[in-house]
Design an enzyme around this catalytic site. Structure first.
Site, PDB file in Angstrom:
ATOM      1  N   ARG A 190       0.810  -1.223   0.000  1.00 58.44           N
ATOM      2  CA  ARG A 190       0.000   0.000   0.000  1.00 58.44           C
ATOM      3  C   ARG A 190       0.845   1.276   0.000  1.00 58.44           C
ATOM      4  NH1 ARG A 190      -3.464  -2.283   4.942  1.00 58.44           N
ATOM      5  NH2 ARG A 190      -1.565  -3.539   5.071  1.00 58.44           N
TER       6      ARG A 190
ATOM      7  N   GLN B  57      11.690 -14.990   6.054  1.00 61.06           N
ATOM      8  CA  GLN B  57      10.372 -15.533   5.685  1.00 61.06           C
ATOM      9  C   GLN B  57      10.267 -15.480   4.161  1.00 61.06           C
ATOM     10  OE1 GLN B  57       6.995 -13.035   6.232  1.00 61.06           O
ATOM     11  NE2 GLN B  57       5.527 -14.717   6.258  1.00 61.06           N
TER      12      GLN B  57
ATOM     13  N   ARG C  76      29.853  23.507   3.337  1.00 53.12           N
ATOM     14  CA  ARG C  76      29.840  22.102   2.912  1.00 53.12           C
ATOM     15  C   ARG C  76      30.775  21.265   3.785  1.00 53.12           C
ATOM     16  NH1 ARG C  76      31.689  22.713  -2.869  1.00 53.12           N
ATOM     17  NH2 ARG C  76      31.628  20.442  -2.765  1.00 53.12           N
TER      18      ARG C  76
ATOM     19  N   TYR D  62      34.185  31.873  -2.778  1.00 46.86           N
ATOM     20  CA  TYR D  62      34.302  30.430  -2.592  1.00 46.86           C
ATOM     21  C   TYR D  62      35.649  30.110  -1.969  1.00 46.86           C
ATOM     22  CZ  TYR D  62      35.244  25.556  -3.483  1.00 46.86           C
ATOM     23  OH  TYR D  62      35.592  24.245  -3.307  1.00 46.86           O
TER      24      TYR D  62
ATOM     25  N   ALA E 143      34.911  40.539  -1.791  1.00 49.11           N
ATOM     26  CA  ALA E 143      33.785  40.062  -2.598  1.00 49.11           C
ATOM     27  C   ALA E 143      34.283  39.327  -3.845  1.00 49.11           C
ATOM     28  CB  ALA E 143      32.921  41.236  -3.012  1.00 49.11           C
TER      29      ALA E 143
HETATM   30  C1  UD1 Z   1      -2.087  -6.278  10.871  1.00 48.60           C
HETATM   31  C2  UD1 Z   1      -3.147  -7.099  11.600  1.00 48.60           C
HETATM   32  C3  UD1 Z   1      -4.285  -6.179  11.995  1.00 48.60           C
HETATM   33  C4  UD1 Z   1      -3.755  -5.074  12.874  1.00 48.60           C
HETATM   34  C5  UD1 Z   1      -2.604  -4.337  12.199  1.00 48.60           C
HETATM   35  C6  UD1 Z   1      -1.993  -3.414  13.206  1.00 48.60           C
HETATM   36  C7  UD1 Z   1      -3.005  -9.324  10.650  1.00 48.60           C
HETATM   37  C8  UD1 Z   1      -3.616 -10.302   9.741  1.00 48.60           C
HETATM   38  N1  UD1 Z   1      -3.607  -8.129  10.731  1.00 48.60           N
HETATM   39  O1  UD1 Z   1      -2.692  -5.759   9.714  1.00 48.60           O
HETATM   40  O2  UD1 Z   1      -5.290  -6.894  12.674  1.00 48.60           O
HETATM   41  O3  UD1 Z   1      -4.802  -4.176  13.170  1.00 48.60           O
HETATM   42  O4  UD1 Z   1      -1.621  -5.260  11.750  1.00 48.60           O
HETATM   43  O5  UD1 Z   1      -0.792  -2.892  12.793  1.00 48.60           O
HETATM   44  O6  UD1 Z   1      -2.014  -9.634  11.294  1.00 48.60           O
HETATM   45  N2  UD1 Z   1       4.552  -9.067   7.666  1.00 48.60           N
HETATM   46  C9  UD1 Z   1       5.460 -10.076   7.565  1.00 48.60           C
HETATM   47  N3  UD1 Z   1       5.210 -11.115   6.721  1.00 48.60           N
HETATM   48  C10 UD1 Z   1       4.078 -11.213   6.000  1.00 48.60           C
HETATM   49  C11 UD1 Z   1       3.139 -10.158   6.097  1.00 48.60           C
HETATM   50  C12 UD1 Z   1       3.389  -9.105   6.956  1.00 48.60           C
HETATM   51  O7  UD1 Z   1       6.497 -10.039   8.212  1.00 48.60           O
HETATM   52  O8  UD1 Z   1       3.932 -12.180   5.268  1.00 48.60           O
HETATM   53  C13 UD1 Z   1       4.842  -7.941   8.547  1.00 48.60           C
HETATM   54  C14 UD1 Z   1       4.854  -6.623   7.819  1.00 48.60           C
HETATM   55  O9  UD1 Z   1       6.159  -6.326   7.355  1.00 48.60           O
HETATM   56  C15 UD1 Z   1       4.369  -5.645   8.885  1.00 48.60           C
HETATM   57  C16 UD1 Z   1       3.538  -6.489   9.818  1.00 48.60           C
HETATM   58  O10 UD1 Z   1       3.835  -7.849   9.518  1.00 48.60           O
HETATM   59  O11 UD1 Z   1       5.454  -5.086   9.596  1.00 48.60           O
HETATM   60  C17 UD1 Z   1       2.048  -6.265   9.639  1.00 48.60           C
HETATM   61  O12 UD1 Z   1       1.700  -6.487   8.291  1.00 48.60           O
HETATM   62  P1  UD1 Z   1       0.680  -5.556   7.543  1.00 48.60           P
HETATM   63  O13 UD1 Z   1       0.501  -6.088   6.183  1.00 48.60           O
HETATM   64  O14 UD1 Z   1       1.053  -4.137   7.697  1.00 48.60           O
HETATM   65  O15 UD1 Z   1      -0.634  -5.878   8.390  1.00 48.60           O
HETATM   66  P2  UD1 Z   1      -1.897  -4.966   8.570  1.00 48.60           P
HETATM   67  O16 UD1 Z   1      -2.733  -5.026   7.363  1.00 48.60           O
HETATM   68  O17 UD1 Z   1      -1.509  -3.641   9.053  1.00 48.60           O
HETATM   69 CA    CA Z   2       0.370  -2.525   9.234  1.00 49.65          CA
END
Ligand code: UD1
Ligand code: CA
Length: 471
Positions: free
Chosen positions: A29, A86, A345, A378, A392
């Site tokens: 996003r 992951q 600088r 300069y 100057a």
């Molecule tokens: C998630 C929660 C949501 C909560 C919100 C708060 C879930 C399904 N939803 O949603 O309920 O309100 O956080 O911040 O957990 N990440 C991984 N691996 C993945 C996917 C994500 O490490 O496969 C990490 C992302 O880098 C991020 C965090 O997990 O730092 C949260 O992921 P994100 O996609 O931002 O979740 P939200 O939609 O915000």
């Molecule tokens: Ca998030």
């Protein structure tokens, strides 16, 4: 009672807690080629805020789950955390599951949060850990009441008020969408319960394994979910889009600026004053609007900085005045004034009382006490002695035809006439004077006067009374 209390303390002390930061997601996003956690807030990548917190909460390096552009994220992390990869990224539940290899059997409790929540405080994180210490069930979570959900999951409670599940916004019914209790995304788990439950997670409709589904799992086992509800509105800004990033930036700026005002710094217009988190500022300094103090900058007391100035990675001592100027990687003594429209600088070192006026540029040079450089000049790769005046338009021609940089050394009490070209390498003695428009190609001894193109010495006496109009 006392024995019970003592037992509690002892058992709490021996509880081993590990912290896990989820940072593997792409952050789709954000619409960016850069991984979300490397976007900056207050001049620092989001990742760094999470690392600081991770260390604070357990007094040891946290575990960070990385995935999208993992090399770049790892480079930012360095040796400040243990890395777990992951690959592919199949959701937050799947992300935490990847840490089983390093954590299973190693900790009693696992505190987990997302790296996209940079303003989260240690207190909030500690409160969910404390809640879980007291909780008989396997999970404690942090929730917040807010009408601005920023895409957060909704907290579903039973008629009796017990937390039963978290429903993601995209999966929520119209009725659930109206719920204003949000899942902040900060969890503390009992380790013994966690790992098998993660293995048992089923993918959601979009194929992702949701960490949040563990709440439903625990609730369906009649386990109690511990809940900490925070009313810290800034802390819960989770960054999913660039709009959220800007909201966090504003919140952080307000936090930093308020702190400086409380400590005795005047900010004329805090909404338009941009101070990075590592900056230091002394008492009674005034910061005027549209000023950016960046990186490891230190500003002393009683300075006036701005308006419209950027100071980056620089040290400025007391009573300096900087107006509409850019100062980077520079060091300024006391009572220095720069601008309007000066540019200092890398490696510019201006000693006490130096004046650099409009359109002055200094790079990799030392300007001794009370050097004056009023207009359009300069100075690069030079050393200038005390009280010398740079007229100057004077320039150190430091870049030779051999394509190398050469140094210019100028003594004390020198008068460099307007538009003098100092062709380096060059040594100019003390009390030398150069005529307007001269092009100095050869060294000049102390007390000499040189004029012309190329410059020739026309006098070796100090009291020579040739008129040198300047300023
Ligand atoms: C998630 C929660 C949501 C909560 C919100 C708060 C879930 C399904 N939803 O949603 O309920 O309100 O956080 O911040 O957990 N990440 C991984 N691996 C993945 C996917 C994500 O490490 O496969 C990490 C992302 O880098 C991020 C965090 O997990 O730092 C949260 O992921 P994100 O996609 O931002 O979740 P939200 O939609 O915000
Ligand atoms: Ca998030």
């Amino acid at each position: 009672m006392l024995r019970h209390f003592m037992f509690d303390i002892l058992s709490n002390m021996s509880i081993k807690t590990a912290s896990v930061i989820l940072a593997a997601g792409k952050g789709a996003r954000m619409r960016s080629n850069i991984p979300k956690v490397l976007h900056t807030l207050g001049g620092r990548p989001l990742m760094e805020y999470a690392l600081d917190l991770g260390f604070d909460i357990c007094n040891k390096p946290p575990i960070v789950v990385v995935g999208f552009e993992s090399e770049k994220v790892q480079e930012c992390i360095g040796n400040r955390a243990k890395i777990v990869l992951q690959e592919p990224q199949l959701g937050t539940g799947h992300a935490l599951h990847q840490t089983a290899g390093v954590l299973r059997g190693q900790a009693d409790m696992i505190v987990v949060w997302a790296a996209d929540m940079p303003l989260l405080s240690k207190e909030t994180l500690q409160s969910v850990v404390n809640c879980q210490i007291e909780n008989e069930g396997p999970i404690s979570i942090v929730t917040a009441i807010s009408n601005n959900d920023r895409g957060f999951g909704k907290v579903i409670r039973s008629e009796l008020g017990e937390v039963q599940a978290i429903v993601e916004k995209s999966d929520a019914t119209a009725e659930q969408l109206s719920i204003n209790e949000l899942n902040v995304g900060v969890y503390c788990f009992r380790s013994l319960w966690l790992w098998d439950e993660l293995s048992a997670l089923k993918p959601s409709a979009n194929g992702e394994y949701y960490l949040t589904d563990l709440i439903k799992s625990a609730s369906s086992q009649d386990e109690k979910i511990g809940v900490v509800t925070t009313n810290a509105v800034d802390e819960i800004i989770g960054i999913n889009t660039r709009v959220h990033l800007a909201e966090a930036e504003t919140a952080l700026r307000t936090r930093i600026n308020n702190r400086w005002m409380e400590r005795g710094v005047t900010l004329i217009d805090p909404a338009n004053t941009y101070i990075d988190s590592n900056v230091e500022i002394g008492l009674d300094t005034i910061v005027l609007p549209n000023t950016h103090l960046q990186g490891n900058t230190v500003v002393g007391s009683e300075c006036t900085i701005g308006p419209n100035s950027t100071i980056r990675h620089s040290v400025i001592n007391d009573r300096c005045k900087i107006e509409s100027s850019v100062v980077e990687h520079a060091t300024l003594g006391n009572d220095v004034d720069v601008g309007p429209f000066g540019h200092l600088r890398a490696g510019a070192h201006l000693d006490n009382g130096v004046h650099v006026g409009n359109f002055g540029e200094v790079k990799n040079s030392y300007l001794g006490p009370d050097v004056k450089m009023g207009h359009f000049s300069y100075v690069g790769d030079a050393t200038i002695g005390a009280r010398t005046n740079i007229g100057a338009g004077a320039i150190t021609c430091n870049y030779g035809m051999d394509k190398n940089k050469h140094r210019t050394e100028i003594g004390e009490d020198v008068f460099i006439g307007s538009d003098t070209m100092l062709v380096a390498p060059l040594h100019i003695g003390s009390r030398v004077r150069t005529g307007a428009g001269s092009v100095v190609t050869k060294d000049l001894p102390d007390d000499s006067l040189a004029v012309g193109v190329p410059a020739r010495i026309i006098s070796r006496a100090v009291d020579d009374d040739i008129q040198l109009k300047d300023e």
